[in-house]
Design a protein around this motif. Structure first.
Motif, PDB file in Angstrom:
ATOM      1  N   SER A   6      10.941   8.088  18.864  1.00 53.50           N
ATOM      2  CA  SER A   6      10.258   8.565  20.060  1.00 53.50           C
ATOM      3  C   SER A   6      10.177  10.082  20.099  1.00 53.50           C
ATOM      4  O   SER A   6       9.464  10.650  20.893  1.00 53.50           O
ATOM      5  N   GLY A   7      10.883  10.742  19.198  1.00 57.46           N
ATOM      6  CA  GLY A   7      10.819  12.186  19.123  1.00 57.46           C
ATOM      7  C   GLY A   7       9.633  12.628  18.299  1.00 57.46           C
ATOM      8  O   GLY A   7       8.713  11.890  18.017  1.00 57.46           O
ATOM      9  N   SER A   8       9.641  13.883  17.886  1.00 56.49           N
ATOM     10  CA  SER A   8       8.496  14.450  17.173  1.00 56.49           C
ATOM     11  C   SER A   8       8.816  14.766  15.728  1.00 56.49           C
ATOM     12  O   SER A   8       8.176  15.605  15.124  1.00 56.49           O
ATOM     13  N   ASN A   9       9.816  14.131  15.163  1.00 51.90           N
ATOM     14  CA  ASN A   9      10.223  14.414  13.796  1.00 51.90           C
ATOM     15  C   ASN A   9       9.354  13.621  12.825  1.00 51.90           C
ATOM     16  O   ASN A   9       9.515  12.423  12.683  1.00 51.90           O
ATOM     17  N   PRO A  10       8.390  14.261  12.122  1.00 52.35           N
ATOM     18  CA  PRO A  10       7.509  13.516  11.241  1.00 52.35           C
ATOM     19  C   PRO A  10       8.232  12.919  10.053  1.00 52.35           C
ATOM     20  O   PRO A  10       7.838  11.895   9.532  1.00 52.35           O
ATOM     21  N   ALA A  11       9.312  13.578   9.609  1.00 52.97           N
ATOM     22  CA  ALA A  11      10.066  13.035   8.479  1.00 52.97           C
ATOM     23  C   ALA A  11      10.660  11.679   8.833  1.00 52.97           C
ATOM     24  O   ALA A  11      10.678  10.759   8.018  1.00 52.97           O
ATOM     25  N   ARG A  12      11.146  11.532  10.084  1.00 51.60           N
ATOM     26  CA  ARG A  12      11.699  10.254  10.515  1.00 51.60           C
ATOM     27  C   ARG A  12      10.622   9.181  10.556  1.00 51.60           C
ATOM     28  O   ARG A  12      10.830   8.045  10.136  1.00 51.60           O
ATOM     29  N   ARG A  13       9.422   9.546  11.015  1.00 55.51           N
ATOM     30  CA  ARG A  13       8.326   8.579  11.064  1.00 55.51           C
ATOM     31  C   ARG A  13       7.947   8.142   9.654  1.00 55.51           C
ATOM     32  O   ARG A  13       7.704   6.969   9.393  1.00 55.51           O
ATOM     33  N   ASP A  14       7.870   9.098   8.720  1.00 53.18           N
ATOM     34  CA  ASP A  14       7.527   8.762   7.349  1.00 53.18           C
ATOM     35  C   ASP A  14       8.580   7.866   6.724  1.00 53.18           C
ATOM     36  O   ASP A  14       8.252   6.929   6.002  1.00 53.18           O
ATOM     37  N   LEU A  15       9.862   8.159   7.003  1.00 57.78           N
ATOM     38  CA  LEU A  15      10.931   7.351   6.447  1.00 57.78           C
ATOM     39  C   LEU A  15      10.823   5.912   6.929  1.00 57.78           C
ATOM     40  O   LEU A  15      10.964   4.968   6.166  1.00 57.78           O
ATOM     41  N   ASN A  16      10.530   5.733   8.211  1.00 54.87           N
ATOM     42  CA  ASN A  16      10.402   4.385   8.736  1.00 54.87           C
ATOM     43  C   ASN A  16       9.252   3.640   8.082  1.00 54.87           C
ATOM     44  O   ASN A  16       9.356   2.454   7.788  1.00 54.87           O
ATOM     45  N   LEU A  17       8.135   4.307   7.875  1.00 61.44           N
ATOM     46  CA  LEU A  17       6.997   3.663   7.248  1.00 61.44           C
ATOM     47  C   LEU A  17       7.295   3.351   5.788  1.00 61.44           C
ATOM     48  O   LEU A  17       6.931   2.282   5.287  1.00 61.44           O
ATOM     49  N   ALA A  18       7.961   4.246   5.094  1.00 58.57           N
ATOM     50  CA  ALA A  18       8.293   4.020   3.687  1.00 58.57           C
ATOM     51  C   ALA A  18       9.207   2.817   3.518  1.00 58.57           C
ATOM     52  O   ALA A  18       9.096   2.063   2.554  1.00 58.57           O
ATOM     53  N   ASP A  19      10.117   2.632   4.470  1.00 50.52           N
ATOM     54  CA  ASP A  19      11.105   1.555   4.377  1.00 50.52           C
ATOM     55  C   ASP A  19      10.672   0.278   5.081  1.00 50.52           C
ATOM     56  O   ASP A  19      11.460  -0.643   5.233  1.00 50.52           O
ATOM     57  N   MET A  20       9.435   0.206   5.517  1.00 53.72           N
ATOM     58  CA  MET A  20       8.972  -0.963   6.266  1.00 53.72           C
ATOM     59  C   MET A  20       9.171  -2.244   5.466  1.00 53.72           C
ATOM     60  O   MET A  20       8.870  -2.310   4.276  1.00 53.72           O
ATOM     61  N   SER A  21       9.664  -3.265   6.121  1.00 51.85           N
ATOM     62  CA  SER A  21       9.943  -4.536   5.459  1.00 51.85           C
ATOM     63  C   SER A  21       8.661  -5.183   4.945  1.00 51.85           C
ATOM     64  O   SER A  21       7.688  -5.328   5.693  1.00 51.85           O
ATOM     65  N   PRO A  22       8.620  -5.614   3.685  1.00 53.22           N
ATOM     66  CA  PRO A  22       7.443  -6.328   3.172  1.00 53.22           C
ATOM     67  C   PRO A  22       7.206  -7.672   3.869  1.00 53.22           C
ATOM     68  O   PRO A  22       6.116  -8.238   3.760  1.00 53.22           O
ATOM     69  N   ALA A  23       8.222  -8.167   4.569  1.00 51.33           N
ATOM     70  CA  ALA A  23       8.134  -9.495   5.193  1.00 51.33           C
ATOM     71  C   ALA A  23       7.745  -9.429   6.665  1.00 51.33           C
ATOM     72  O   ALA A  23       7.935 -10.415   7.384  1.00 51.33           O
ATOM     73  N   TYR A  24       7.171  -8.315   7.114  1.00 55.13           N
ATOM     74  CA  TYR A  24       6.936  -8.165   8.554  1.00 55.13           C
ATOM     75  C   TYR A  24       5.830  -9.089   9.067  1.00 55.13           C
ATOM     76  O   TYR A  24       5.722  -9.331  10.267  1.00 55.13           O
ATOM     77  N   GLY A  56      -3.848  -9.036  17.771  1.00 51.45           N
ATOM     78  CA  GLY A  56      -3.472  -7.625  17.805  1.00 51.45           C
ATOM     79  C   GLY A  56      -2.368  -7.301  16.818  1.00 51.45           C
ATOM     80  O   GLY A  56      -2.433  -6.275  16.113  1.00 51.45           O
ATOM     81  N   GLN A  57      -1.352  -8.163  16.743  1.00 49.99           N
ATOM     82  CA  GLN A  57      -0.242  -7.933  15.805  1.00 49.99           C
ATOM     83  C   GLN A  57      -0.747  -7.946  14.364  1.00 49.99           C
ATOM     84  O   GLN A  57      -0.327  -7.117  13.536  1.00 49.99           O
ATOM     85  N   TYR A  58      -1.639  -8.871  14.073  1.00 44.58           N
ATOM     86  CA  TYR A  58      -2.177  -8.996  12.721  1.00 44.58           C
ATOM     87  C   TYR A  58      -2.925  -7.718  12.321  1.00 44.58           C
ATOM     88  O   TYR A  58      -2.735  -7.190  11.220  1.00 44.58           O
ATOM     89  N   ALA A  59      -3.740  -7.196  13.228  1.00 44.49           N
ATOM     90  CA  ALA A  59      -4.506  -5.984  12.937  1.00 44.49           C
ATOM     91  C   ALA A  59      -3.581  -4.780  12.743  1.00 44.49           C
ATOM     92  O   ALA A  59      -3.768  -3.976  11.819  1.00 44.49           O
ATOM     93  N   VAL A  60      -2.586  -4.639  13.611  1.00 49.07           N
ATOM     94  CA  VAL A  60      -1.666  -3.502  13.514  1.00 49.07           C
ATOM     95  C   VAL A  60      -0.861  -3.556  12.213  1.00 49.07           C
ATOM     96  O   VAL A  60      -0.672  -2.533  11.538  1.00 49.07           O
ATOM     97  N   LEU A  61      -0.405  -4.744  11.851  1.00 44.29           N
ATOM     98  CA  LEU A  61       0.387  -4.865  10.627  1.00 44.29           C
ATOM     99  C   LEU A  61      -0.441  -4.541   9.386  1.00 44.29           C
ATOM    100  O   LEU A  61       0.053  -3.891   8.456  1.00 44.29           O
ATOM    101  N   TRP A  62      -1.710  -4.969   9.350  1.00 47.91           N
ATOM    102  CA  TRP A  62      -2.546  -4.597   8.207  1.00 47.91           C
ATOM    103  C   TRP A  62      -2.744  -3.083   8.139  1.00 47.91           C
ATOM    104  O   TRP A  62      -2.751  -2.493   7.044  1.00 47.91           O
ATOM    105  N   LEU A  63      -2.878  -2.437   9.297  1.00 46.31           N
ATOM    106  CA  LEU A  63      -3.006  -0.982   9.320  1.00 46.31           C
ATOM    107  C   LEU A  63      -1.743  -0.328   8.768  1.00 46.31           C
ATOM    108  O   LEU A  63      -1.811   0.600   7.942  1.00 46.31           O
ATOM    109  N   LEU A  64      -0.576  -0.797   9.202  1.00 42.79           N
ATOM    110  CA  LEU A  64       0.683  -0.228   8.731  1.00 42.79           C
ATOM    111  C   LEU A  64       0.890  -0.473   7.241  1.00 42.79           C
ATOM    112  O   LEU A  64       1.360   0.403   6.510  1.00 42.79           O
TER     113      LEU A  64
END
Length: 356
Positions: A6-24, A56-64
């Motif tokens: 929820s903060g403004s740290n872009p490195a944290r956002r990138d880390l979360n996206l990089a580590d996103m579970s393939p099974a989401y 909506g969930q399907y569309a968001v997950l494909w975007l991510l």
């Protein structure tokens, strides 16, 4: 759905996206099957609400997923050929197939259902032969106790989800493709059953002959039951399609026998998985907190409700009607708890990867 903190740290956002579970995409699987089960048991408003949410969930997950593949291609494709992470990508196939089924059943939208079905076919072919070829030819491989878990059975679930959506499509179109689609549904159903036998033998061997810690009992072990439940659903739909395909009619005793066999096997797993869950969280005090992999435990509960209702109808038993209703409420409760946990986790900026 947010990506990072929820903060403004872009490195944290990138880390979360990089580590996103393939099974989401198990989120789409779980939401979709609870929606379909609710529709079967005459809860149309609930079914429709979950259907809209699932789009909506399907569309968001494909975007991510697309953003992750673009920004972190090494991680994205590296996970695809990793023994524990790779099978998680099969949730994209199963989620797409289940959403296709929702379009066909809840809205009678054959065009959208057929388009999603075609996408599921392409995904299944690409992932099946990419993942298992990579597992076969790679030089360094993990030992059995470190390289396999219940998540491997997502390959079975994906195959059977394709069988289900194919059978539903076959029931809603005329010739000249009805017979061909029923044959495809039958072939996928048989292949999924064979794949379960291969994989479950290895998983059961790992259960019994290797050290088992609470951390090893990740939620995808519920797919042990879920893979049999969706196989039951596919078999039930083939039985219902039999009057429109002569070769299915000739195989009717075989279809009925194996459908009950799959259902009985899935039912056997339920007490076993409950006992292992009590051991993990009660005896071993394993922490209970949100993990994307928990969607892989919600899905089998909803699928058991749907498959039992459909099998009771296809086999004309007439005495199992209470069981799917009970499991629908259990699945809905599990879905609600997991969804709230997901929202709270994302609001706090926790990562999208699986901790297990």
């Amino acid at each position: 759905m947010t990506i990072g903190s929820s903060g403004s740290n872009p490195a944290r956002r990138d880390l979360n996206l990089a580590d996103m579970s393939p099974a989401y995409f198990a989120l789409v699987m779980a939401t979709g099957i609870v929606s379909l089960a609710a529709s079967m048991m005459e809860h149309p408003n609930l079914a429709l609400a979950l259907f809209v949410l699932n789009i909506g969930q399907y569309a968001v997950l494909w975007l991510l997923y697309a953003l992750r593949a673009w920004r972190y291609p090494r991680r994205f494709f590296g996970d695809m050929v990793a023994h524990l992470a790779g099978p998680g990508y099969f949730t994209t196939v199963a989620g797409t197939g289940i959403l296709a089924s929702q379009f066909m059943i809840l809205r009678e939208n054959i065009a959208a259902g057929a388009a999603l079905w075609a996408l599921a076919v392409v995904l299944w072919v690409c992932l099946t032969y990419t993942i298992f070829t990579a597992f076969t030819v790679r030089r360094e491989k993990p030992t059995l106790d470190k390289g396999i878990n219940g998540g491997w059975l997502l390959a079975v679930v994906a195959t059977q989800a394709l069988s289900v959506s194919t059978a539903l499509l076959a029931a809603r179109i005329d010739q000249p493709y009805r017979l061909e689609l029923n044959l495809m549904a039958l072939s996928m159903w048989l292949w999924g059953g064979m794949l379960y036998i291969w994989m479950m033998s290895l998983i059961f061997y790992r259960y019994a002959f290797f050290r088992f810690s609470p951390g090893d009992l990740a939620p995808p072990y519920w797919i042990n039951m879920g893979a049999m439940a969706i196989s039951t659903l596919a078999g039930s739909l083939l039985i219902l399609n039999a009057p429109h395909a002569p070769y299915l009619m000739s195989l009717l005793p075989f279809l009925k026998g194996f459908t009950v066999f799959y259902w009985a096997t899935g039912t056997w797993w339920i007490p076993m998985l409950l006992l292992l869950g009590i051991w993990r969280y009660g005896y071993e005090r394993f922490p209970f907190e949100y993990d994307p992999l928990y969607w892989g435990a919600v899905f089998p509960l909803g699928m058991y409700a749907a498959c039992t209702w459909q099998m009771d109808r296809a086999m004309e038993f007439g005495f199992l009607s209470a069981l799917p209703h009970a499991f629908l409420y259990i699945a809905l409760a599990a879905w609600t708890v997991t969804f709230v946990g997901m929202v709270r986790s994302l609001a706090r900026g926790l990562p999208l990867h699986a901790r297990g």
